[in-house]
Design a protein around this motif. Structure first.
Motif, PDB file in Angstrom:
ATOM      1  N   ASP A  56       1.047  -1.227  -0.287  1.00 35.75           N
ATOM      2  CA  ASP A  56      -0.231  -0.112   0.076  1.00 35.75           C
ATOM      3  C   ASP A  56       1.056   1.509   0.368  1.00 35.75           C
ATOM      4  N   HIS A  57       0.560   2.573  -0.081  1.00 35.67           N
ATOM      5  CA  HIS A  57       0.854   3.745  -0.853  1.00 35.67           C
ATOM      6  C   HIS A  57       0.759   4.379   0.756  1.00 35.67           C
ATOM      7  N   SER A  58       0.519   4.090   2.081  1.00 35.99           N
ATOM      8  CA  SER A  58       0.043   4.343   3.176  1.00 35.99           C
ATOM      9  C   SER A  58       0.658   3.436   4.313  1.00 35.99           C
ATOM     10  N   TRP A  59       0.472   3.386   5.386  1.00 37.27           N
ATOM     11  CA  TRP A  59       0.948   2.789   6.443  1.00 37.27           C
ATOM     12  C   TRP A  59       0.236   2.841   7.423  1.00 37.27           C
ATOM     13  N   PRO A  68       1.141   8.543   5.657  1.00 34.67           N
ATOM     14  CA  PRO A  68       1.162   8.504   4.505  1.00 34.67           C
ATOM     15  C   PRO A  68       2.538   8.758   4.187  1.00 34.67           C
ATOM     16  N   LEU A  69       3.219   7.886   3.305  1.00 38.93           N
ATOM     17  CA  LEU A  69       4.729   7.316   2.296  1.00 38.93           C
ATOM     18  C   LEU A  69       4.148   8.462   1.230  1.00 38.93           C
ATOM     19  N   VAL A  81       7.215  14.614  -6.608  1.00 44.40           N
ATOM     20  CA  VAL A  81       7.329  13.500  -5.108  1.00 44.40           C
ATOM     21  C   VAL A  81       5.847  14.809  -4.168  1.00 44.40           C
ATOM     22  N   PHE A  82       4.609  13.723  -4.226  1.00 47.28           N
ATOM     23  CA  PHE A  82       4.348  14.691  -2.813  1.00 47.28           C
ATOM     24  C   PHE A  82       3.079  13.274  -2.162  1.00 47.28           C
ATOM     25  N   SER A  83       2.739  13.800  -0.738  1.00 44.59           N
ATOM     26  CA  SER A  83       1.974  12.627   0.088  1.00 44.59           C
ATOM     27  C   SER A  83       1.150  11.878  -0.467  1.00 44.59           C
ATOM     28  N   SER A  84       0.982  10.343   0.275  1.00 47.91           N
ATOM     29  CA  SER A  84       0.562   9.475  -0.692  1.00 47.91           C
ATOM     30  C   SER A  84      -1.800  10.086   0.037  1.00 47.91           C
ATOM     31  N   ALA A  85      -0.648  11.408   0.912  1.00 46.61           N
ATOM     32  CA  ALA A  85      -2.752  11.011   1.524  1.00 46.61           C
ATOM     33  C   ALA A  85      -3.673  12.726   0.461  1.00 46.61           C
ATOM     34  N   LYS A  86      -2.421  12.875  -0.417  1.00 49.41           N
ATOM     35  CA  LYS A  86      -3.358  13.524  -1.810  1.00 49.41           C
ATOM     36  C   LYS A  86      -4.032  12.958  -2.242  1.00 49.41           C
ATOM     37  N   LEU A  87      -3.692  10.974  -1.745  1.00 47.30           N
ATOM     38  CA  LEU A  87      -4.817  10.259  -2.612  1.00 47.30           C
ATOM     39  C   LEU A  87      -5.996   9.826  -1.792  1.00 47.30           C
ATOM     40  N   MET A  88      -5.856  10.242  -1.037  1.00 47.93           N
ATOM     41  CA  MET A  88      -7.634   9.770   0.102  1.00 47.93           C
ATOM     42  C   MET A  88      -7.565  11.321   0.547  1.00 47.93           C
ATOM     43  N   ASP A  89      -8.819  10.846   0.691  1.00 46.97           N
ATOM     44  CA  ASP A  89      -9.907  12.441   0.834  1.00 46.97           C
ATOM     45  C   ASP A  89     -10.212  12.227   2.651  1.00 46.97           C
ATOM     46  N   GLU A  90     -11.456  13.021   3.034  1.00 47.07           N
ATOM     47  CA  GLU A  90     -11.620  12.756   4.498  1.00 47.07           C
ATOM     48  C   GLU A  90     -12.338  11.338   5.625  1.00 47.07           C
ATOM     49  N   HIS A  91     -12.432  10.924   4.423  1.00 47.22           N
ATOM     50  CA  HIS A  91     -13.304   9.573   4.560  1.00 47.22           C
ATOM     51  C   HIS A  91     -12.413   8.544   4.015  1.00 47.22           C
ATOM     52  N   HIS A  92     -11.890   8.778   4.040  1.00 48.55           N
ATOM     53  CA  HIS A  92     -10.589   7.490   3.899  1.00 48.55           C
ATOM     54  C   HIS A  92     -10.942   7.137   2.702  1.00 48.55           C
ATOM     55  N   GLU A  93     -11.604   7.099   1.478  1.00 44.63           N
ATOM     56  CA  GLU A  93     -11.802   6.737   0.304  1.00 44.63           C
ATOM     57  C   GLU A  93     -10.491   6.735  -0.945  1.00 44.63           C
ATOM     58  N   PRO A  94     -10.001   6.333  -1.600  1.00 41.53           N
ATOM     59  CA  PRO A  94      -9.939   6.632  -2.883  1.00 41.53           C
ATOM     60  C   PRO A  94     -10.113   8.008  -3.494  1.00 41.53           C
ATOM     61  N   ALA A  95      -9.116   9.196  -3.929  1.00 37.01           N
ATOM     62  CA  ALA A  95      -9.513  10.094  -4.302  1.00 37.01           C
ATOM     63  C   ALA A  95      -8.426  10.489  -5.787  1.00 37.01           C
ATOM     64  N   MET A  96      -9.266  11.084  -6.635  1.00 30.15           N
ATOM     65  CA  MET A  96      -8.172  12.038  -7.918  1.00 30.15           C
ATOM     66  C   MET A  96      -7.637  12.662  -7.328  1.00 30.15           C
ATOM     67  N   TYR A  97      -6.194  13.122  -7.746  1.00 34.07           N
ATOM     68  CA  TYR A  97      -5.292  13.835  -7.545  1.00 34.07           C
ATOM     69  C   TYR A  97      -4.033  14.532  -8.292  1.00 34.07           C
ATOM     70  N   ALA A  98      -4.758  15.771  -8.667  1.00 31.23           N
ATOM     71  CA  ALA A  98      -4.282  16.831 -10.485  1.00 31.23           C
ATOM     72  C   ALA A  98      -3.074  16.458  -9.796  1.00 31.23           C
ATOM     73  N   GLY A  99      -1.849  15.971 -10.789  1.00 25.20           N
ATOM     74  CA  GLY A  99      -0.441  16.257 -11.082  1.00 25.20           C
ATOM     75  C   GLY A  99      -0.753  16.735 -12.023  1.00 25.20           C
ATOM     76  N   ASN A 100       0.926  15.622 -12.335  1.00 22.84           N
ATOM     77  CA  ASN A 100       1.257  16.207 -14.288  1.00 22.84           C
ATOM     78  C   ASN A 100       0.140  15.650 -15.126  1.00 22.84           C
ATOM     79  N   TYR A 101      -0.625  14.394 -14.220  1.00 19.33           N
ATOM     80  CA  TYR A 101      -1.610  13.474 -14.630  1.00 19.33           C
ATOM     81  C   TYR A 101      -2.534  13.727 -13.996  1.00 19.33           C
ATOM     82  N   LYS A 109      -2.796  -0.025  -6.850  1.00 19.84           N
ATOM     83  CA  LYS A 109      -1.887   0.698  -8.002  1.00 19.84           C
ATOM     84  C   LYS A 109      -1.792   2.113  -8.439  1.00 19.84           C
ATOM     85  N   ILE A 110      -1.506   3.017  -8.718  1.00 19.74           N
ATOM     86  CA  ILE A 110      -1.881   4.176  -9.129  1.00 19.74           C
ATOM     87  C   ILE A 110      -1.579   4.370 -10.528  1.00 19.74           C
ATOM     88  N   LYS A 111      -2.745   4.881 -10.736  1.00 22.21           N
ATOM     89  CA  LYS A 111      -3.527   4.827 -11.946  1.00 22.21           C
ATOM     90  C   LYS A 111      -3.876   6.511 -12.878  1.00 22.21           C
TER      91      LYS A 111
END
Length: 362
Positions: A56-59, A68-69, A81-101, A109-111
């Motif tokens: 997992d991307h967090s521990w 977060p890792l 480079v960014f924190s894996s916390a940006k990939l989760m919302d306040e309900h600890h569900e996967p969320a979309m993060y806008a970076g280069n993509y 897996k990060i898609k």
């Protein structure tokens, strides 16, 4: 003798306490992970078990608290480079993060995803993931433990010498090192064993520490490093390299042109022996991965019985069996490190052994 008995009793008590704590920790975590995103009663055994054994991307620390890792991605748009916390919302569900993509975690897996949440396979193929995942972080922990232990022991030997009686950590580590030397290296490699001792000790203690850390349910344990096929494959590749780089003329002759055999049999045996060069490290990889993963799955499956039957009476059967399997896992943790190291030493010994053949008369 009395002192040794007390030590053995303390070790046994600590092991039992750890296993009991592990059992109840898994039991407490299971309904929370299963209930996320599902209604009450929608308990998914497979999802729950895979959640605990996969990378997992967090521990996970406790409850809904996670560490977060760092996520490290490289694509055609550059490094980010960014924190894996940006990939989760306040309900600890996967969320979309806008970076280069637009990134989203899907099945661990990060898609790269489109605006509607669908996976962009073409863009995902351009992204290389070098993130510090839970297994990687746990591997760093195990390496730190190795360095602390052996630098401390090495410093003690430099201070006291090798002829004085070992003390403290020395007295614990020396019998294990001598065991690897006398029971693994010498019988399988022979008089050349000293050259390969650092390699054999490294893989033995690396596997052993990661196996034990995997049995601890709380931070910094709980990661399934030895049950990760990438970890076991890397170890197997190093064994493959060491064996074949040190193989002598006799070793390669036995593979490609078996001495003492008719030429027709030599042609028949050559491809079989060549296949064996690759199947040996593959067997090392699969054996370690399968045994460690199977142990974790078995313990988690027993705990899941409590939530499948939805009755506390199921725990009367599940918990004792889980503790029993956990105790066996302690033995397996050492046994798998020993077997991997022993087979590695055996393969090295076969590659470096000198063969003397009598001239064949035809």
């Amino acid at each position: 003798m009395a002192r040794m008995s007390v030590k053995s009793l303390l070790v046994a008590t600590f092991s039992l306490f750890t296993l009991l704590f592990s059992t109840f920790s898994y039991a407490n975590e299971t309904p929370q992970s299963a209930a996320a995103g599902h209604g009450e009663g929608d308990f998914n055994v497979t999802e729950t078990i895979l959640e605990h054994i996969k990378d997992d991307h967090s521990w996970h620390l406790w409850g809904h608290t996670t560490l977060p890792l760092p996520v490290i991605l490289y694509s055609d748009k550059g490094l980010e480079v960014f924190s894996s916390a940006k990939l989760m919302d306040e309900h600890h569900e996967p969320a979309m993060y806008a970076g280069n993509y637009n990134y989203k975690t899907i099945e661990g897996k990060i898609k790269v995803v489109n605006a509607d949440g669908s996976i962009d396979e073409a863009a995902t193929a351009k992204v290389w993931d070098f993130s510090i995942t839970k297994n990687v972080a746990s591997l760093f922990v195990s390496i730190l433990i190795l360095l602390l232990v052996f630098l401390t022991v090495g410093g003690a030997y430099r201070k006291r010498g090798v002829k004085s009686a070992p003390k403290g950590l020395q007295s614990f580590m020396e019998p294990i090192v001598l065991f690897v030397r006398d029971e693994v290296a010498k019988p399988n490699i022979g008089h050349k064993y000293a050259k390969y001792m650092p390699f054999l000790l490294t893989i033995f203690f690396l596997i052993l520490i990661n196996n034990f850390l995997g049995l601890i349910p709380f931070f910094p344990g709980g990661a399934n490093v030895s049950g990760n096929i990438a970890f076991t494959m890397t170890l197997a590749v190093f064994v493959f390299i060491v064996v074949n780089l040190n193989g002598n003329k006799s070793y390669w002759e036995h593979i490609f042109w078996m001495p003492g055999m008719h030429w027709s049999m030599k042609l028949f045996l050559a491809p079989i022996e060549l296949i064996g060069v690759f199947t040996k490290p593959i067997s090392l990889m699969i054996r370690l991965f399968a045994n460690i993963t199977a142990g974790h799955i078995l313990v988690l499956s027993l705990i899941c019985l409590i939530f499948i039957f939805k009755t506390v009476f199921a725990s009367a059967i599940a918990v004792p069996f889980a503790v029993f399997i956990g105790l066996i896992e302690l033995l397996v943790a050492f046994l798998q490190a020993y077997i991997f190291t022993m087979l590695s030493a055996m393969y090295i010994g076969m590659a470096t052994e000198e063969h003397h053949h009598e001239a064949a008369h035809h």
